[in-house]
Design a protein around this motif. Structure first.
Motif, mmCIF file in Angstrom:
data_model
loop_
_atom_site.group_PDB
_atom_site.id
_atom_site.type_symbol
_atom_site.label_atom_id
_atom_site.label_comp_id
_atom_site.label_asym_id
_atom_site.label_seq_id
_atom_site.Cartn_x
_atom_site.Cartn_y
_atom_site.Cartn_z
ATOM 1 N N ASN A 136 0.833 -1.206 0.000
ATOM 2 C CA ASN A 136 0.000 0.000 0.000
ATOM 3 C C ASN A 136 0.869 1.258 0.000
ATOM 4 O O ASN A 136 0.584 2.233 -0.708
ATOM 5 C CB ASN A 136 -0.906 -0.010 1.228
ATOM 6 C CG ASN A 136 -2.077 0.937 1.095
ATOM 7 O OD1 ASN A 136 -3.106 0.591 0.526
ATOM 8 N ND2 ASN A 136 -1.930 2.158 1.609
ATOM 9 N N ARG A 137 1.939 1.215 0.770
ATOM 10 C CA ARG A 137 2.841 2.369 0.839
ATOM 11 C C ARG A 137 3.524 2.613 -0.509
ATOM 12 O O ARG A 137 3.661 3.757 -0.954
ATOM 13 C CB ARG A 137 3.887 2.152 1.930
ATOM 14 C CG ARG A 137 4.852 3.322 2.087
ATOM 15 C CD ARG A 137 5.822 3.094 3.230
ATOM 16 N NE ARG A 137 6.786 4.176 3.340
ATOM 17 C CZ ARG A 137 6.565 5.324 3.946
ATOM 18 N NH1 ARG A 137 5.396 5.547 4.509
ATOM 19 N NH2 ARG A 137 7.498 6.251 4.002
ATOM 20 N N ILE A 138 3.949 1.543 -1.159
ATOM 21 C CA ILE A 138 4.603 1.683 -2.464
ATOM 22 C C ILE A 138 3.639 2.281 -3.484
ATOM 23 O O ILE A 138 3.980 3.216 -4.218
ATOM 24 C CB ILE A 138 5.126 0.313 -2.949
ATOM 25 C CG1 ILE A 138 6.286 -0.148 -2.072
ATOM 26 C CG2 ILE A 138 5.573 0.391 -4.410
ATOM 27 C CD1 ILE A 138 6.733 -1.569 -2.349
ATOM 28 N N ASN B 96 2.134 6.920 -6.530
ATOM 29 C CA ASN B 96 0.875 7.332 -7.158
ATOM 30 C C ASN B 96 0.493 6.412 -8.323
ATOM 31 O O ASN B 96 0.081 6.867 -9.397
ATOM 32 C CB ASN B 96 0.993 8.781 -7.654
ATOM 33 C CG ASN B 96 -0.363 9.413 -7.908
ATOM 34 O OD1 ASN B 96 -1.345 9.079 -7.249
ATOM 35 N ND2 ASN B 96 -0.429 10.313 -8.876
ATOM 36 N N ILE B 97 0.605 5.121 -8.102
ATOM 37 C CA ILE B 97 0.417 4.153 -9.184
ATOM 38 C C ILE B 97 -1.034 4.090 -9.649
ATOM 39 O O ILE B 97 -1.311 3.969 -10.849
ATOM 40 C CB ILE B 97 0.910 2.761 -8.734
ATOM 41 C CG1 ILE B 97 2.427 2.799 -8.517
ATOM 42 C CG2 ILE B 97 0.554 1.694 -9.773
ATOM 43 C CD1 ILE B 97 3.000 1.522 -7.943
ATOM 44 N N PHE C 196 10.935 -9.844 -0.904
ATOM 45 C CA PHE C 196 12.011 -9.497 -1.836
ATOM 46 C C PHE C 196 11.456 -8.779 -3.065
ATOM 47 O O PHE C 196 12.046 -7.808 -3.550
ATOM 48 C CB PHE C 196 12.763 -10.761 -2.271
ATOM 49 C CG PHE C 196 13.377 -11.531 -1.142
ATOM 50 C CD1 PHE C 196 14.166 -10.902 -0.196
ATOM 51 C CD2 PHE C 196 13.166 -12.897 -1.012
ATOM 52 C CE1 PHE C 196 14.740 -11.609 0.850
ATOM 53 C CE2 PHE C 196 13.728 -13.615 0.025
ATOM 54 C CZ PHE C 196 14.515 -12.969 0.962
ATOM 55 N N LEU C 197 10.318 -9.268 -3.554
ATOM 56 C CA LEU C 197 9.731 -8.677 -4.759
ATOM 57 C C LEU C 197 9.242 -7.256 -4.491
ATOM 58 O O LEU C 197 9.411 -6.358 -5.330
ATOM 59 C CB LEU C 197 8.590 -9.562 -5.257
ATOM 60 C CG LEU C 197 8.057 -9.288 -6.665
ATOM 61 C CD1 LEU C 197 9.186 -9.252 -7.682
ATOM 62 C CD2 LEU C 197 7.028 -10.335 -7.053
ATOM 63 N N LEU C 198 8.650 -7.041 -3.331
ATOM 64 C CA LEU C 198 8.214 -5.687 -2.965
ATOM 65 C C LEU C 198 9.411 -4.743 -2.870
ATOM 66 O O LEU C 198 9.346 -3.590 -3.319
ATOM 67 C CB LEU C 198 7.464 -5.721 -1.630
ATOM 68 C CG LEU C 198 6.043 -6.292 -1.666
ATOM 69 C CD1 LEU C 198 5.533 -6.534 -0.248
ATOM 70 C CD2 LEU C 198 5.100 -5.356 -2.410
ATOM 71 N N PHE C 199 10.494 -5.236 -2.292
ATOM 72 C CA PHE C 199 11.706 -4.420 -2.189
ATOM 73 C C PHE C 199 12.255 -4.090 -3.575
ATOM 74 O O PHE C 199 12.677 -2.950 -3.840
ATOM 75 C CB PHE C 199 12.759 -5.169 -1.368
ATOM 76 C CG PHE C 199 14.062 -4.433 -1.233
ATOM 77 C CD1 PHE C 199 14.178 -3.351 -0.371
ATOM 78 C CD2 PHE C 199 15.171 -4.816 -1.974
ATOM 79 C CE1 PHE C 199 15.379 -2.661 -0.246
ATOM 80 C CE2 PHE C 199 16.373 -4.140 -1.856
ATOM 81 C CZ PHE C 199 16.482 -3.057 -0.989
ATOM 82 N N MET C 200 12.225 -5.065 -4.471
ATOM 83 C CA MET C 200 12.715 -4.837 -5.831
ATOM 84 C C MET C 200 11.880 -3.778 -6.543
ATOM 85 O O MET C 200 12.423 -2.871 -7.190
ATOM 86 C CB MET C 200 12.694 -6.157 -6.613
ATOM 87 C CG MET C 200 13.725 -7.164 -6.140
ATOM 88 S SD MET C 200 13.469 -8.822 -6.823
ATOM 89 C CE MET C 200 13.753 -8.521 -8.558
ATOM 90 N N ALA D 26 -2.451 -4.783 -7.812
ATOM 91 C CA ALA D 26 -2.344 -3.421 -8.347
ATOM 92 C C ALA D 26 -3.459 -3.143 -9.349
ATOM 93 O O ALA D 26 -4.092 -2.074 -9.316
ATOM 94 C CB ALA D 26 -0.977 -3.224 -8.997
ATOM 95 N N LEU D 27 -3.720 -4.101 -10.238
ATOM 96 C CA LEU D 27 -4.754 -3.892 -11.254
ATOM 97 C C LEU D 27 -6.148 -3.897 -10.638
ATOM 98 O O LEU D 27 -7.012 -3.092 -11.020
ATOM 99 C CB LEU D 27 -4.648 -4.965 -12.337
ATOM 100 C CG LEU D 27 -5.535 -4.762 -13.576
ATOM 101 C CD1 LEU D 27 -5.268 -3.408 -14.220
ATOM 102 C CD2 LEU D 27 -5.303 -5.881 -14.592
ATOM 103 N N LEU D 28 -6.378 -4.781 -9.670
ATOM 104 C CA LEU D 28 -7.680 -4.802 -9.001
ATOM 105 C C LEU D 28 -7.916 -3.510 -8.217
ATOM 106 O O LEU D 28 -9.025 -2.958 -8.227
ATOM 107 C CB LEU D 28 -7.771 -6.005 -8.063
ATOM 108 C CG LEU D 28 -8.047 -7.368 -8.703
ATOM 109 C CD1 LEU D 28 -8.013 -8.462 -7.650
ATOM 110 C CD2 LEU D 28 -9.390 -7.377 -9.424
#
Length: 325
Positions: A76-78, A83-84, A118-122, A293-295
């Motif tokens: 959520n923070r990312i 502003n995705i 790891f994926l969120l960090f990437m 993200a898309l949902l």
């Protein structure tokens, strides 16, 4: 419920925490006697003898719920920071929690679930602005992160392609950045190889990479009744894609590039399952981030409350119902 989460209301945090456990109620009622989570493979890869039943089923499910809650807040923070989806809301966290609970195997603590950290960090490091020289360092770091994720869960090695695709999408060509990815990855693998050599297990080190020679399966056996739960999610994704297509060229360039990156994450997450000989459905935890993200984008853009609210409740209902059948 969607209307409630379209704003940054502090009380939503408590609702999210409550929802994490509501979506596991069927599992708490009918806890399995034991859970084969796959962590023994991580132990074997590190030459550590470890049982798959290190946690009791109750502890495993509870820890998984806490992990999902933390990941949802990070996600959520990312999304809000960059502003995705166009507005700061709690929708990404809400959808992430639901998407991470779709299948019963998703509700257990497992290596693919841990790899989402790891994926969120990437994703965060790729989207974070940085200068040219700093981005070389970023790619080196992310190469190491990919290697660590590969030790946890071998199909995560496919995410090295995401780093190169990110360079294609976000950066002008700089061969140093491309090489930095390989150097970062090989640094961790080199130390792992030395560790195996010291323990006289070099043959086992070579065996780690054997799945890379596996042929992609032409036929995949699917039990359709196990995937009915995906029907309302698929509807949401199609509608989200429709809204994204309508607004794609109206969005900021960074947002367009981000959705392209998320699309490739979904593709790679979907097609790297064959790198694990005893494939399990929890592999698709790696696809939760782009799906969420898309949902979230759809539920923010949708304006027909009589449709999107029942659709979301239908998703939750399907998740809980199929835990009892």
């Amino acid at each position: 419920m969607i209307g409630q989460f379209r704003s940054l209301n502090f009380i939503n945090l408590f609702v999210l925490f409550f929802l994490v456990y509501i979506l596991r109620i069927g599992l708490y009622v009918q806890l399995p006697e034991s859970i084969n989570t796959g962590f023994s493979e991580v132990g074997n890869r590190l030459l550590i003898s470890q049982s798959d039943t290190i946690f009791t089923p109750f502890t495993n499910v509870t820890l998984a719920a806490i992990v999902v809650f933390i990941q949802a807040l990070l996600f959520n923070r990312i999304v809000n920071t960059f502003n995705i989806i166009g507005k700061s809301t709690f929708l990404p966290a809400l959808v992430y929690i639901v998407s991470s609970s779709v299948f019963t195997p998703f509700l257990f603590l497992s290596p693919p679930l841990i790899c989402n950290f790891f994926l969120l960090f990437m994703v965060y490091r790729i989207l974070a602005p940085s200068k040219d020289m700093a981005f070389i360092t970023t790619m080196f770091d992310l190469g190491m992160v990919t290697a660590i994720g590969t030790i946890f869960y071998f199909p995560f090695i496919g995410m090295i392609l995401i780093l190169w695709l990110a360079l294609l999408i976000f950066r002008p060509f700089n061969w140093r950045e491309w090489i930095a990815v390989i150097l970062g990855f090989c640094t961790i693998i080199f130390f792992l190889g030395v560790y195996y050599f010291w323990n006289d297990k070099l043959a086992a080190f070579y065996a780690i990479w054997r799945p890379l020679t596996s042929a992609f399966p032409i036929f995949v056996r699917i039990q359709l009744q196990d995937y009915i739960v995906l029907l309302p999610i698929a509807i949401g994704l199609l509608l989200g894609f429709y809204h994204l297509r309508e607004n794609f060229f109206k969005s900021f360039v960074q947002v367009r590039k981000t959705f392209q990156l998320l699309f490739f994450i979904f593709i790679i997450a979907a097609f790297t399952f064959y790198l694990k000989p005893d494939y399990r459905i929890n592999h698709f935890h790696l696809a939760v981030i782009p799906v969420s993200a898309l949902l979230a984008y759809y539920f923010l853009q949708a304006n027909k409350k009589w449709f999107y609210e029942p659709l979301f409740l239908c998703i939750i209902g399907f998740v809980v119902y199929f835990q009892f059948v």
